[in-house]
Scaffold this active site. Structure first.
Site, PDB file in Angstrom:
ATOM      1  N   ASP A  88      -8.053   5.076  -1.406  1.00 57.71           N
ATOM      2  CA  ASP A  88      -8.218   4.447  -2.714  1.00 57.71           C
ATOM      3  C   ASP A  88      -9.124   3.234  -2.669  1.00 57.71           C
ATOM      4  OD1 ASP A  88      -6.112   3.232  -1.167  1.00 57.71           O
ATOM      5  OD2 ASP A  88      -5.547   2.084  -2.946  1.00 57.71           O
ATOM      6  N   GLU A 103      -3.341   2.161  -0.844  1.00 60.52           N
ATOM      7  CA  GLU A 103      -3.248   0.950  -0.028  1.00 60.52           C
ATOM      8  C   GLU A 103      -3.388  -0.299  -0.881  1.00 60.52           C
ATOM      9  OE1 GLU A 103      -4.760  -2.403   2.461  1.00 60.52           O
ATOM     10  OE2 GLU A 103      -5.715  -1.410   0.759  1.00 60.52           O
ATOM     11  N   GLU A 104      -4.275  -0.247  -1.865  1.00 59.86           N
ATOM     12  CA  GLU A 104      -4.596  -1.440  -2.633  1.00 59.86           C
ATOM     13  C   GLU A 104      -3.536  -1.797  -3.676  1.00 59.86           C
ATOM     14  OE1 GLU A 104      -6.816  -3.225  -1.643  1.00 59.86           O
ATOM     15  OE2 GLU A 104      -8.605  -2.153  -0.970  1.00 59.86           O
TER      16      GLU A 104
END
Length: 487
Positions: free
Chosen positions: A78, A145-146
């Site tokens: 992502d 992840e973000e």
């Protein structure tokens, strides 16, 4: 071929061009994931999608390297979706418009996604190559992840066979990362009481924009403006004198990005409008002078709006303004152990207003658990005084440095042999996934490297072309130097 795909190394940049063409913001990675899976199967590579959506792709060793330790190259799929206010872009549908500007690759009005698209592209380029020497390889591409590290949290023991993990999410060439900060989200909720508006009053919105924003960990020490905090300051200094009555406060879009824009809507007596204009211009000049080096382009736009039917009660408004103004933000403490690195920080990331409440979403980061706990306590005390509620969630551990790491030694020695200078061994004030991987794989030896990326998590994000080549050369040389099993 476009200019982008002709850059060195071509296999990496060709993959990055494909990545830019397929929308993949956090929570919307499936199209890119399916594209990668279809490609891997066409190459007869073993590909598995785990229960949460992470991809694991395996490639056998090249001839003569079969006895080497298994290495997993890791990146996240992502990207952070941020754009300038005047940019028309749907991150779930539109491609990233990447272009070459001198020795940098940038995007037109949006985040580029070099974080972590370059790392992902390097892993896929290695998988697709027939002439790169390496032992048995695994590539781990995690999701989300973000926006919460869902993929890293969901990775189960037994999915990976590797002894060594190379994380590709670092953002400075010449630095080898052996540790990172942990973090936790803090959601503050302040109940709202509303009252009928005075229909004879004038109604306005005040929009703050033009800030650089950026990564709330990597860039937090640069002293950039936080749009939420700046508008709270304006209200604290001027709301009483102007007799402002707030109807809305919104700002920021991600808890891990320094807010670049914020907006307030309010009413005030018509006779105070001229003074309001004076106050806005004076505040704009003051902040631009204060941030002349760190963030010089802040601007305020005052606009008339339709008369709202309700405003915040006096007590609700005063509590909100006081809470936002006093809420800590930025660097809490610099590290004593690692010079120049932030130890503990807080980002007042997102403010939203609805019928029942105003919500304030913050992200606490710290290299040490006690630092995180200290800031949690500060926010707890603050919300107790304000009569608000707070909830902590999504806590993730830091990655404790290991000075005896064998793979770190290999990377350091390889870097010195190629570039004839010593790399800097660092700890990063950001949430790399390595700390979470240590739970299911406590014995795995880890290191993080990457090219130079400037201003991640904001529309000014750019990646340096020369350093992408340096990172690529280093990664390939490290793979060739991985020792045999048992050594």
């Amino acid at each position: 071929m476009t200019a982008l795909s002709q850059l060195y190394p071509q296999p990496l940049w060709q993959w990055f061009e494909q990545i830019c063409a397929i929308p993949h913001p956090s929570k919307h990675e499936q199209a890119l994931s399916q594209h990668i899976q279809a490609w891997a199967k066409s190459k007869q590579l073993d590909v598995v999608e785990d229960a949460v959506g992470n991809l694991i792709i395996r490639k056998p060793a090249t001839a003569g390297m079969e006895d080497r330790k298994i290495v997993v190259i890791q990146a996240h799929i992502d990207m952070v979706p941020q754009k300038n206010a005047d940019k028309v872009h749907d991150f779930t549908k539109d491609p990233i418009e990447a272009y070459v500007d001198g020795d940098w690759v940038k995007a037109k009005g949006t985040t580029l996604g070099a974080d972590n698209g370059i790392g992902m592209a390097s892993a896929l380029a290695i998988l697709g190559s027939n002439d790169i020497k390496h032992g048995p390889l695994e590539v781990l591409l995690t999701i989300d992840e973000e926006a919460g590290m869902t993929g890293a949290f969901g990775l189960q023991a037994g999915m990976l066979d590797a002894e060594i993990l190379i994380n590709t999410d670092s953002e400075q060439e010449g630095e080898i990362y052996m540790g990172c900060a942990g973090g936790v989200d803090a959601q503050i909720t302040l109940p709202m009481v509303w009252q009928a508006s005075e229909q004879s009053y004038a109604a306005f919105s005040l929009h703050l924009s033009g800030l650089k924003g950026g990564h709330s960990g990597v860039n937090i020490h640069l002293g950039r403006g936080n749009a939420n905090k700046l508008l709270a300051r304006f209200l604290f200094e001027n709301a009483d004198e102007l007799a402002l009555e707030l109807t809305q406060f919104t700002g920021g879009s991600l808890r891990n990005a320094i807010p670049r824009e914020a907006n307030i809507s309010f009413m005030l007596p018509a006779e105070n409008v001229d003074t309001l204009n004076e106050k806005v211009r004076a505040f704009e000049a003051l902040v631009r002078a204060e941030l002349a080096i760190a963030d010089p382009d802040m601007r305020l736009v005052l606009s008339e709006i339709p008369t709202p039917k309700r405003v915040m009660s006096e007590n609700s408004q005063n509590t909100l303004i006081d809470l936002l103004h006093v809420c800590p933000n930025g660097v809490m403490r610099m590290s004593d152990e690692v010079a120049g690195v932030t130890e503990t920080s807080l980002n007042v990331g997102v403010i939203s207003t609805n019928d029942e409440e105003v919500s304030i979403l913050c992200l606490i980061r710290s290299l040490i658990d006690s630092g995180r706990t200290q800031v949690e306590g500060m926010l707890n005390a603050l919300t107790n005084l304000a009569g608000a509620e707070i909830e902590f969630s999504g806590a993730y551990p830091g990655w404790k440095p290991d000075n005896s790491s064998p793979v770190m030694a290999i990377v350091r020695e390889t870097y010195e042999s190629i570039y004839h200078k010593e790399p800097v061994i660092m700890v990063i004030h950001a949430g790399l996934e390595c700390g979470l991987f240590k739970k299911p794989y406590p014995e795995m030896d880890m290191v993080s490297i990457g090219p130079t990326i400037r201003y991640p998590h904001g529309p000014d994000e750019m990646v340096n072309i020369t350093t992408v080549g340096q990172y690529w050369d280093l990664l390939l040389a490290v793979l060739e130097r991985i020792p045999a099993k048992g050594e």
